[in-house]
Design a protein around this motif. Structure first.
Motif, mmCIF file in Angstrom:
data_model
loop_
_atom_site.group_PDB
_atom_site.id
_atom_site.type_symbol
_atom_site.label_atom_id
_atom_site.label_comp_id
_atom_site.label_asym_id
_atom_site.label_seq_id
_atom_site.Cartn_x
_atom_site.Cartn_y
_atom_site.Cartn_z
ATOM 1 N N HIS A 113 0.788 -1.163 -0.060
ATOM 2 C CA HIS A 113 0.132 -0.039 0.033
ATOM 3 C C HIS A 113 0.869 1.327 0.099
ATOM 4 O O HIS A 113 0.612 2.294 0.750
ATOM 5 C CB HIS A 113 -0.927 -0.023 1.265
ATOM 6 C CG HIS A 113 -1.909 -1.149 1.175
ATOM 7 N ND1 HIS A 113 -2.973 -0.893 0.313
ATOM 8 C CD2 HIS A 113 -2.288 -2.150 2.047
ATOM 9 C CE1 HIS A 113 -3.910 -2.120 0.486
ATOM 10 N NE2 HIS A 113 -3.268 -2.770 1.664
ATOM 11 N N GLY B 242 -6.676 6.016 -6.227
ATOM 12 C CA GLY B 242 -7.859 4.873 -6.119
ATOM 13 C C GLY B 242 -9.028 5.044 -6.475
ATOM 14 O O GLY B 242 -9.506 6.469 -6.589
ATOM 15 N N ARG C 130 -0.384 4.276 2.249
ATOM 16 C CA ARG C 130 -2.080 4.648 2.414
ATOM 17 C C ARG C 130 -2.664 3.598 1.969
ATOM 18 O O ARG C 130 -2.584 3.020 0.772
ATOM 19 C CB ARG C 130 -2.224 5.890 1.279
ATOM 20 C CG ARG C 130 -3.581 6.275 1.330
ATOM 21 C CD ARG C 130 -3.583 7.808 0.524
ATOM 22 N NE ARG C 130 -5.117 7.865 0.302
ATOM 23 C CZ ARG C 130 -5.626 8.088 -1.032
ATOM 24 N NH1 ARG C 130 -5.129 7.449 -2.202
ATOM 25 N NH2 ARG C 130 -6.886 8.081 -0.954
ATOM 26 N N TYR C 131 -3.351 3.002 2.784
ATOM 27 C CA TYR C 131 -4.250 1.940 2.677
ATOM 28 C C TYR C 131 -5.343 2.132 1.752
ATOM 29 O O TYR C 131 -6.071 2.817 1.751
ATOM 30 C CB TYR C 131 -5.015 1.309 4.059
ATOM 31 C CG TYR C 131 -5.558 -0.002 4.040
ATOM 32 C CD1 TYR C 131 -6.927 -0.075 3.509
ATOM 33 C CD2 TYR C 131 -5.048 -1.011 4.200
ATOM 34 C CE1 TYR C 131 -7.560 -1.476 3.586
ATOM 35 C CE2 TYR C 131 -5.582 -2.273 4.095
ATOM 36 C CZ TYR C 131 -6.719 -2.409 3.821
ATOM 37 O OH TYR C 131 -7.329 -3.716 3.773
ATOM 38 N N LEU C 132 -5.393 1.346 0.582
ATOM 39 C CA LEU C 132 -6.267 1.264 -0.474
ATOM 40 C C LEU C 132 -6.677 0.055 -0.999
ATOM 41 O O LEU C 132 -5.810 -0.836 -1.451
ATOM 42 C CB LEU C 132 -5.826 2.130 -1.592
ATOM 43 C CG LEU C 132 -5.844 3.755 -1.433
ATOM 44 C CD1 LEU C 132 -4.934 4.204 -3.043
ATOM 45 C CD2 LEU C 132 -7.146 4.112 -1.458
ATOM 46 N N ASP C 133 -8.011 -0.320 -1.347
ATOM 47 C CA ASP C 133 -8.593 -1.462 -2.099
ATOM 48 C C ASP C 133 -7.881 -1.871 -3.127
ATOM 49 O O ASP C 133 -7.589 -2.773 -3.809
ATOM 50 C CB ASP C 133 -9.856 -1.649 -1.839
ATOM 51 C CG ASP C 133 -10.504 -2.206 -0.504
ATOM 52 O OD1 ASP C 133 -9.617 -2.335 0.294
ATOM 53 O OD2 ASP C 133 -11.764 -2.158 -0.514
ATOM 54 N N SER C 134 -7.837 -0.495 -4.009
ATOM 55 C CA SER C 134 -7.476 -0.417 -5.542
ATOM 56 C C SER C 134 -5.838 -1.100 -5.609
ATOM 57 O O SER C 134 -5.758 -1.706 -6.736
ATOM 58 C CB SER C 134 -7.138 1.109 -5.927
ATOM 59 O OG SER C 134 -8.724 1.732 -6.034
ATOM 60 N N ASN C 135 -5.236 -1.108 -4.578
ATOM 61 C CA ASN C 135 -3.904 -1.553 -4.603
ATOM 62 C C ASN C 135 -4.045 -3.296 -5.240
ATOM 63 O O ASN C 135 -3.278 -3.752 -6.144
ATOM 64 C CB ASN C 135 -2.962 -1.322 -3.445
ATOM 65 C CG ASN C 135 -2.527 0.062 -3.475
ATOM 66 O OD1 ASN C 135 -2.056 0.466 -4.297
ATOM 67 N ND2 ASN C 135 -2.731 0.410 -2.237
#
Length: 377
Positions: free
Chosen positions: A168, A174, A204-209
Motif C-alpha cells: 500500500h 484509487g 496509504r491503505y487502498l483496496d485499489s492496490n
C-alpha cells in the motif's frame, strides 16, 4: 471285514471334511489377497475396493470444527460484548473455542454456528498476497517489477512496483466504490482514470492496490482468479468452504450482515461483490480461514523467503503484505457491510484467534482479540 469297511468310510469322510474346510478357508481369504495383489500390479484394470475409496474421501474433505468450548471465560466474554458471528480459537494445535454467537439471520432466527459462512472483506488481501508471492517463487515475476511491464499505460507505472501495491505504498489515488456489477478490466480502467496522488513510498491503505494485483494475477496466469485460488491455495489448504463473488448468496449457511442504525438493527447494504474483486469478494467459514493461516505458517503455501517478505513491514506502517505485523502477532481485518472479520496469529505460530462477525456491534474487534490473548495466558 465290516470293521475294515467302517474304518475306511471314516477315513474318507474325515478327508472330505478337511478338504472342504481348507477350500472354504481359501475362498474366504483369497479374493481379498488377490485384489490387493492386482491393485499393487495395476490400477487400470482393478477398481479400488469401496471401503478404501470412502477412507480416501474422508481424508480430503475438511469439515468445519464442531462446537467446542474449553475456555469458559472466553465464551462468557464474547457473550458479554454481544459478539455476533463465529469464534474459532486454536492454541498449541488444540481447538479452545469453536462456537457461534447471535443470529446468522434475524428474520429467520437462524443462529450462527461453526459452519456459518461470512464475507471476510479485506482479510482476503493476505490470500491475494500469497498468490502474488507464489508467482514470485515460480519466476513469473519479481516484486521489484514495475506495473508498466504488465499494463503499459498505467499512470506512473514505471515507478510503481508490485511490492508497492502489496505494501500500500503505490501512491495511486484509487477508485470510488459503487454498487453495480463491474468487470476486473473496468475496475483497473477506473483506477487508471483516478490517476496518482503522490510518489511511491508513503503508506496509504487502498483496496485499489489489491484490485490491480488480482487483475495482474489473471493476466500473468491466463486463468480466472477464482480458478487460480481454488487450485493453488484453497485445495492445498483444504479450504472447502471458500467461495468467490456473488455465489456466496447461493451457499448453505450464508450469514446476513446487519448494522445498528438509530437504535435499530437493520440489514446492511453490500455492493455487488464484483466491486470488491481481489479485495473483499471471498466468503468462507472460520475453519476455512484458520486452515489458510495454518497452511501459510507451516510452509504449505509459501517457502520461507517469500513468507518472510510477506510478514515484514513495508513502510513506516506495520503493514507487510496482507498482514499487519504487530509486536507479538500477525493480524488482518476486514469490514464489508455489517461483516466484520479479524484474524490474528501469534508470531510463534502457536495461537490463532479468528472472529468472523456479521454485525457492527463491537466497537473494536482488535481490543477483543487483545483481551482474548490475555485470557489464554
Amino acid at each position: 471285514m465290516r470293521m475294515r469297511k467302517r474304518r475306511k468310510r471314516k477315513i474318507i469322510t474325515a478327508t472330505l471334511i478337511v478338504s472342504f474346510g481348507l477350500l472354504g478357508i481359501y475362498f474366504l481369504l483369497a479374493p481379498t489377497d488377490r485384489a490387493e495383489q492386482e491393485t499393487a500390479v495395476t490400477t487400470s484394470t482393478v477398481q479400488p475396493r469401496p471401503k478404501a475409496k470412502k477412507q480416501a474421501l474422508k481424508k480430503t474433505v475438511a469439515e468445519p470444527f464442531p462446537v467446542t468450548i474449553k475456555a469458559p471465560a472466553i465464551d462468557a466474554y464474547l457473550k458479554t460484548i454481544q459478539f455476533s458471528g463465529t469464534a474459532l480459537i486454536v492454541k498449541n494445535a488444540q481447538v479452545v473455542v469453536s462456537q457461534g454467537y447471535g443470529f446468522a439471520n434475524q428474520a429467520e432466527q437462524k443462529i450462527n454456528q461453526p459452519q456459518t459462512r461470512f464475507l471476510i472483506g479485506s482479510a482476503q488481501k493476505a490470500i491475494i498476497a500469497t498468490a502474488v508471492l507464489q508467482l514470485v517463487e515460480q519466476k513469473k515475476w519479481q516484486l521489484d517489477d514495475p506495473v508498466s511491464r504488465f499494463i503499459p499505460d498505467f499512470p506512473n507505472g514505471e515507478q510503481i512496483t508490485l511490492k508497492n501495491l502489496l505494501n500500500h505504498t503505490s501512491g495511486i489515488a484509487g477508485r470510488q466504490l459503487s454498487f453495480g456489477a463491474i468487470t476486473p478490466l473496468e475496475l483497473v480502467q477506473e483506477i487508471e482514470q483516478a490517476g496518482i496522488r503522490q510518489a511511491p513510498g508513503t503508506w496509504r491503505y487502498l483496496d485499489s492496490n489489491y484490485e490491480v494485483l488480482a487483475y495482474l494475477i489473471e493476466k500473468i496466469t491466463q486463468k480466472p482468479l477464482a480458478t487460480y485460488l481454488a487450485s493453488e491455495i484453497f485445495t492445498p489448504a483444504e479450504m472447502n468452504g471458500a467461495v468467490e463473488g456473488q455465489a456466496f448468496y447461493q451457499q448453505a449457511n450464508a450469514a446476513t450482515s446487519y448494522k445498528w442504525n438509530g437504535g435499530q438493527l437493520q440489514e446492511a447494504e453490500v455492493p455487488d461483490l464484483s466491486q470488491e474483486f481481489g479485495a473483499g469478494d471471498l466468503s468462507m467459514t472460520a475453519s476455512d480461514l484458520y486452515r489458510f493461516d495454518q497452511a501459510l505458517m507451516t510452509g504449505k503455501l509459501l517457502k520461507e523467503p517469500e513468507k518472510t517478505a510477506m510478514l515484514t513491514p513495508g513502510s513506516s506502517s506495520s503493514y507487510g503484505m496482507g498482514f499487519y505485523v504487530n509486536p507479538a502477532s500477525y493480524m488482518n481485518h476486514g469490514v464489508l457491510g455489517g461483516f466484520n472479520t479479524i484474524n490474528s496469529i501469534s508470531k510463534d505460530g502457536s495461537t490463532y484467534i479468528l472472529l468472523l462477525g456479521n454485525t457492527n456491534t463491537i466497537a473494536s474487534l482488535g481490543q477483543a482479540v487483545d483481551h482474548i490473548y490475555t485470557l489464554l495466558s
